[in-house]
Design an enzyme around this catalytic site. Structure first.
Site, short mmCIF file in Angstrom:
data_model
loop_
_atom_site.label_atom_id
_atom_site.label_comp_id
_atom_site.label_asym_id
_atom_site.label_seq_id
_atom_site.Cartn_x
_atom_site.Cartn_y
_atom_site.Cartn_z
N ARG A 44 3.43 11.96 -0.46
CA ARG A 44 4.20 12.84 0.48
C ARG A 44 4.72 14.14 -0.47
O ARG A 44 4.77 15.03 0.24
CB ARG A 44 5.32 12.26 1.25
CG ARG A 44 5.04 11.08 2.19
CD ARG A 44 5.93 10.69 3.08
NE ARG A 44 5.63 9.69 4.12
CZ ARG A 44 5.64 8.43 4.12
NH1 ARG A 44 6.04 7.86 2.95
NH2 ARG A 44 5.20 7.49 4.94
N LYS A 152 1.27 -6.77 -5.63
CA LYS A 152 1.63 -7.72 -4.99
C LYS A 152 3.41 -7.09 -4.54
O LYS A 152 3.68 -6.15 -5.04
CB LYS A 152 2.28 -8.98 -6.14
CG LYS A 152 2.91 -8.41 -7.51
CD LYS A 152 3.55 -9.24 -8.17
CE LYS A 152 4.98 -9.31 -7.78
NZ LYS A 152 5.86 -8.18 -8.48
N HIS A 182 -0.22 -8.36 -12.47
CA HIS A 182 -0.30 -8.04 -13.96
C HIS A 182 -0.25 -9.06 -14.97
O HIS A 182 -0.53 -8.95 -16.11
CB HIS A 182 0.45 -6.76 -14.05
CG HIS A 182 1.89 -7.00 -14.45
ND1 HIS A 182 2.84 -7.30 -13.45
CD2 HIS A 182 2.52 -7.17 -15.67
CE1 HIS A 182 3.95 -7.51 -13.85
NE2 HIS A 182 3.87 -7.41 -15.33
N LYS A 186 -2.00 -10.01 -19.02
CA LYS A 186 -1.39 -10.20 -20.31
C LYS A 186 -2.59 -11.01 -21.34
O LYS A 186 -2.87 -12.11 -20.88
CB LYS A 186 -0.28 -10.68 -20.20
CG LYS A 186 0.82 -9.80 -19.59
CD LYS A 186 2.22 -10.51 -19.39
CE LYS A 186 3.13 -9.79 -18.61
NZ LYS A 186 3.82 -8.88 -19.18
N HIS A 244 3.79 -14.22 -9.95
CA HIS A 244 3.51 -14.68 -11.64
C HIS A 244 3.74 -15.95 -12.01
O HIS A 244 2.96 -16.40 -12.58
CB HIS A 244 4.72 -13.73 -12.27
CG HIS A 244 4.44 -11.99 -12.02
ND1 HIS A 244 3.13 -11.74 -11.90
CD2 HIS A 244 5.49 -11.16 -11.86
CE1 HIS A 244 3.54 -10.18 -11.37
NE2 HIS A 244 4.78 -9.91 -11.52
#
Ligand code: BG6
Length: 505
Positions: A44, A152, A182, A186, A244
């Site tokens: 925006r 997520k 994520h 790793k 996670h």
């Protein structure tokens, strides 16, 4: 890699400046992006291409390690960045977006390959795919690729996750959808698979006959920083546990996949989620502890309590800490407790898995305290990535006194080619069409099935306690009750170094 335009919705937000741009810069610098790629930020804010580039230029040094940043790569990288100002919530803006993409296609010689990244507030996750569909920006023709990465938490509870899946599956094929977690990007998380499935020596022990219990911890010494607005409506269970932490449980507990490909791997992950033993109401009350940090003076500095943080309701009952005990009802794990724990404003930042092996059947030597085991394996995900094996050894010269010692391996000894952070890995995978490390729709729903009853009980039964814990401590003392009297949480020491990888506080 194909040429493509990466369209980032939420381009002026926190995730974009902290994670996405630094990762894309890293990929660019290490020649991992096609020369004809473009990055179109959408949001925006009324940036022009130039003012957005100037903004990114000021942010990169804050989030890219100094030894990675150089002026030539930065200048070149910025030339690939554009900005399109629009409200992504309004369907009428999407034909302009389409035109903008078509102009960019010509400019960089891209055949209409687009990767959409939804780095927006979750309230837009269901809207953007439908709006893209309204102008046909979802369909692939003549070998084009159109993919979407969604952050997520995917859904707010089971029914909203199901609704989101329904929307996504009506707009994209499953292989176009990349639900990102994520943690799976790793290196050390992926290495759990290597540890388990590239070595024959652990597998015979990796079950209920030899493992007593497992701990999964991912704690942080930061609060919620600038993310109050999001976090207060989310909480630690949605933010960390449902995705996670449960992924870490899955990698630790899954059966070996028959093949190393997206479907075989993800089939095994889903089976773990489906085997999670549902919690009864009584078990939710006794086995799930939630907490919220309160103001404290840890290390001579004043740390705000959660309710004093920016954009937080001063009466908020959102949890910043969760500890719970779960069981996996299958032949490998039946009866083995998994203790999982996450929290903000804890003494240190660490993510690790501790596998506690059963004690020997008989204590022969001095120093072997009662029934307790000397054997555990710590899989340290971050920081000081490594693996520590603990076992008992004779103290030299003594009369068979046994002491617990550590054998440790740290990843930085391994060398190898440079590795970007988790986001770089996952962005690159997605651009290559590799979906193994992304969450499939059935896994998201299976995970929500397990956690949904906890969230709805918390919402409906106001008598369930939310324990305060002073910022900078290991969370509410009540969390000790779920590990039982014989066990205790393993609290890593605060200042971790490679040589002193692990100690009690
Ligand atoms: C994110 C959560 O997904 O993970 C954050 O939204 C959390 O609240 C972060 O801080 C932790 O990730 P990492 O990689 O820093 O351990």
């Amino acid at each position: 890699m194909n040429s493509q335009i990466i369209v980032i919705f939420g381009a002026s937000g926190d995730l974009t400046k902290r994670k996405l741009m630094p990762s894309l810069y890293w990929l660019y610098k290490h020649n991992r992006l096609n020369a004809s790629f473009a990055l179109l930020g959408v949001g925006r804010t009324s940036y022009t291409d130039d003012s957005y580039r100037a903004f990114i230029e000021t942010q990169l040094p804050l989030f890219v390690p100094a030894d990675e940043l150089d002026t030539v790569s930065t200048t070149e990288f910025l030339q690939h960045i554009y900005f399109h100002s629009m409200d992504p919530d309004n369907v009428e803006n999407y034909s302009d977006l389409k035109q903008r993409l078509e102009v960019l296609d010509k400019q960089i010689d891209n055949p209409g390959n687009y990767l959409y990244y939804l780095a927006t507030p979750p309230s837009l996750y269901g809207v953007i795919p439908l709006h893209l569909q309204s102008v046909n920006l979802n369909t692939e023709s003549h070998g084009q690729t159109r993919r979407i990465i969604v952050e997520k938490p995917f859904g707010y509870h089971l029914s909203s996750a199901q609704e989101l899946n329904r929307i996504y599956n009506s707009v994209f094929r499953e292989d176009q959808i990349y639900r990102i977690d994520h943690f799976l990007g790793k290196e050390t998380v992926q290495n759990i698979l290597a540890l388990r499935f590239a070595n024959g020596i652990f597998e015979p022990l990796w079950n209920r006959n030899y493992i007593d219990h497992v701990e999964v911890t991912a704690v942080e010494n930061l609060g919620i920083e600038e993310r109050g607005g999001f976090y207060d409506g989310s909480g630690a269970l949605r933010d960390m546990v449902q995705n996670h932490l449960i992924q870490l449980v899955a990698l630790t507990a899954m059966e070996p996949p028959a093949l190393f490909n997206a479907d075989s791997f993800r089939n095994e992950v889903v089976k773990v989620y489906q085997a999670l033993k549902p919690l009864t109401t009584a078990q939710i009350k006794s086995q799930v502890i939630r907490g919220q940090y309160t103001m404290s003076h840890a290390e001579n500095r004043l740390i705000n309590g959660y309710r004093e943080e920016k954009n937080i309701n001063p009466h908020s009952r959102t949890e910043t800490f969760v500890a719970l005990k779960l069981f996996i009802d299958n032949w490998r794990w039946g009866g083995v407790p998994f203790y999982i724990r996450t929290g903000k404003q804890m003494p240190t930042k660490v993510s690790e898995i501790v596998i506690h092996f059963k004690p020997t059947p008989h204590s022969l030597f001095q120093g072997m305290a009662g029934n307790s085991s000397l054997n555990s394996m710590i899989i340290r995900i971050q920081p000081n990535e490594g693996i520590v094996m603990k076992f008992g050894m004779k103290v030299p010269g003594s009369n068979f006194e046994i002491k617990q010692v550590s054998m440790d391996f740290t990843y930085d000894r391994l060398g190898g080619s440079p590795v970007g952070d988790a986001y770089a890995k996952l962005l690159e995978d997605c651009m290559m069409g590799e979906s193994t490390l992304f969450t499939r729709s059935d896994a998201v729903e299976a995970s929500w099935c397990y956690f949904d009853p906890i969230l709805s009980l918390w919402e409906n039964d106001k008598s369930i306690p939310l324990y305060g814990y002073p910022a900078g401590t290991w969370g509410p003392l009540e969390a000790d009750s779920i590990v039982g009297q014989e066990n205790s949480w393993t609290n890593p020491c605060k200042n971790l170094t490679n040589t002193d990888l692990y100690c009690e506080l």
